[in-house]
Design an enzyme around this catalytic site. Structure first.
Site, PDB file in Angstrom:
ATOM      1  CG  ASP A 191     -15.465   3.120   8.443  1.00 51.95           C
ATOM      2  OD1 ASP A 191     -15.561   2.016   8.426  1.00 51.95           O
ATOM      3  OD2 ASP A 191     -14.168   3.663   8.091  1.00 51.95           O
ATOM      4  NE  ARG A 207      -3.806  -2.558   2.380  1.00 53.37           N
ATOM      5  CZ  ARG A 207      -4.679  -2.806   2.905  1.00 53.37           C
ATOM      6  NH1 ARG A 207      -5.367  -1.796   3.661  1.00 53.37           N
ATOM      7  NH2 ARG A 207      -5.473  -3.829   2.750  1.00 53.37           N
TER       8      ARG A 207
HETATM    9  C1  SAM Z   1     -13.448  -5.111   8.138  1.00 54.99           C
HETATM   10  S1  SAM Z   1     -14.342  -3.300   7.958  1.00 54.99           S
HETATM   11  C2  SAM Z   1     -15.855  -4.113   8.788  1.00 54.99           C
HETATM   12  C3  SAM Z   1     -16.937  -3.626   8.204  1.00 54.99           C
HETATM   13  C4  SAM Z   1     -18.241  -4.125   8.794  1.00 54.99           C
HETATM   14  N1  SAM Z   1     -18.653  -3.719  10.290  1.00 54.99           N
HETATM   15  C5  SAM Z   1     -18.486  -5.642   8.730  1.00 54.99           C
HETATM   16  O1  SAM Z   1     -18.484  -6.214   9.778  1.00 54.99           O
HETATM   17  O2  SAM Z   1     -18.499  -6.126   7.837  1.00 54.99           O
HETATM   18  C6  SAM Z   1     -13.563  -2.510   9.275  1.00 54.99           C
HETATM   19  C7  SAM Z   1     -13.969  -1.223   9.190  1.00 54.99           C
HETATM   20  O3  SAM Z   1     -13.248  -0.455  10.486  1.00 54.99           O
HETATM   21  C8  SAM Z   1     -12.933   0.842  10.153  1.00 54.99           C
HETATM   22  N2  SAM Z   1     -12.060   1.295  11.190  1.00 54.99           N
HETATM   23  C9  SAM Z   1     -10.750   1.096  11.603  1.00 54.99           C
HETATM   24  N3  SAM Z   1     -10.559   1.768  12.601  1.00 54.99           N
HETATM   25  C10 SAM Z   1     -11.293   2.465  12.698  1.00 54.99           C
HETATM   26  C11 SAM Z   1     -11.447   3.705  13.868  1.00 54.99           C
HETATM   27  N4  SAM Z   1     -10.310   3.686  14.778  1.00 54.99           N
HETATM   28  N5  SAM Z   1     -12.502   4.158  14.018  1.00 54.99           N
HETATM   29  C12 SAM Z   1     -13.698   3.998  13.070  1.00 54.99           C
HETATM   30  N6  SAM Z   1     -13.599   3.083  12.079  1.00 54.99           N
HETATM   31  C13 SAM Z   1     -12.509   2.348  12.075  1.00 54.99           C
HETATM   32  C14 SAM Z   1     -12.369   0.607   8.807  1.00 54.99           C
HETATM   33  O4  SAM Z   1     -12.248   1.946   7.977  1.00 54.99           O
HETATM   34  C15 SAM Z   1     -13.147  -0.311   8.179  1.00 54.99           C
HETATM   35  O5  SAM Z   1     -14.122   0.209   7.331  1.00 54.99           O
END
Ligand code: SAM
Length: 295
Positions: A165, A52
């Site tokens: 998010d 990345r």
């Molecule tokens: C793997 S996705 C999960 C999406 C959904 N909850 C699911 O289970 O299908 C994880 C998400 O967490 C978000 N994320 C990571 N760190 C974060 C933070 N400190 N605050 C808010 N969101 C965060 C990422 O941007 C990402 O979109």
């Protein structure tokens, strides 16, 4: 000939310099990500980070990862946001971990329909938070579930789904409500027909969610590590597949804050490989990765 050789050796040296991610730069990047997102990166993520970062270094026309570290140190929030967006893992899908939606349909929504008191405005209040909503499939799945379960009574309810998010790109995608048609291929025919419009012409491989779903959802950028402006209480909180990226201390701190924001009897959904750790004692485990705050 000699000059040509020198140039190509020099070019190779420059490329080698550009592609080497030193331990020092790797450590700086890991710390930067941890402090700004809570995400813990270790040696096992080095390859992912390398890929990345390489893309960003090329886009920025920089000659080394060290230059990019310097950029992160000196540039303001814009570069930081861009970098965070590039580092987050946003994997999601409609009705992912379907047993959570089944629990809403069979247990929780019928319970709330029976027990919720009517407020002064004549409506019953329902608040749901999708706290790492990624590109929106999770909050739209919640909205579809509510519509299926409560369609006849929904007008008498004051329903809001908050979708947050840290990543501004995924939120922008979620707000459009437009997805590749392949994203809904596993949904039932009924769900496809009742919740999505298929595009035509150049857009025939895209679908758009119905406005009735969009109107239930508010998308907002929120870093879970920062202050949360909302007061709650929430009836249901989805915190799925995000705490897995955090360390235990951050997880426990978040659980305490989710607990505070949940209504008595409210539900917390975690992802398939996540658990409450020591915080389990404050919740009742009512299903697979489903936890209820006691009344
Ligand atoms: C793997 S996705 C999960 C999406 C959904 N909850 C699911 O289970 O299908 C994880 C998400 O967490 C978000 N994320 C990571 N760190 C974060 C933070 N400190 N605050 C808010 N969101 C965060 C990422 O941007 C990402 O979109």
């Amino acid at each position: 000939m000699m000059q040509q050789q020198d140039q190509s050796t020099e070019g190779k040296r420059t490329r080698e310099h550009a592609v080497k991610l030193s331990d020092k730069d790797f450590a700086f990047i890991c710390k930067f990500i941890y402090q700004n997102t809570g995400i813990v990166l270790n040696e096992s993520k080095r390859e992912m980070l390398y890929r990345r970062l390489t893309r960003i270094v090329r886009e920025r026309q920089l000659s080394s990862f060290s230059d990019y570290c310097q950029l992160l140190k000196t540039q303001g929030d814009k570069e930081k946001d861009y970098f965070i967006n590039a580092i987050t893992t946003n994997l999601t899908s409609f009705f992912r971990e379907n047993h959570h939606f089944e629990y809403l349909i069979k247990e929780e929504l019928p319970r709330l329909m029976k027990t919720k008191a009517t407020m002064a405005n004549g409506k019953k209040r329902l608040r749901i938070w999708s706290s790492a909503s990624s590109t929106g499939e999770e909050p739209y799945s919640i909205a579809i579930t509510l519509n299926e379960c409560m369609e006849k009574v929904l007008a008498k309810w004051d329903v809001k789904i908050l979708a947050t998010d840290i990543d501004s790109n995924v939120l922008a995608k979620g707000k459009t409500g437009i997805y590749d048609i392949k994203r809904i291929e596993d949904l039932t025919k009924h769900r496809k027909e009742h919740n999505f419009y298929q595009g035509c012409g150049n857009s025939q491989n895209s679908v758009k969610v119905h406005d009735k779903l969009k109107s239930l959802i508010t998308f907002k950028q929120l870093n879970l590590l920062h202050d949360w402006p909302m007061k709650g209480p929430f009836d249901v909180i989805f915190c799925r597949n995000v705490i897995i990226y955090f360390d235990k201390a951050t997880q426990q701190d978040l659980f305490a804050r989710y607990y505070e924001l949940l209504a008595p009897g409210g539900l917390l959904f975690l992802g398939h490989s996540e658990n409450l750790g020591n915080y389990q004692q404050y919740f009742e485990n009512v299903g697979r990765t489903i936890f209820r705050k006691p009344m």
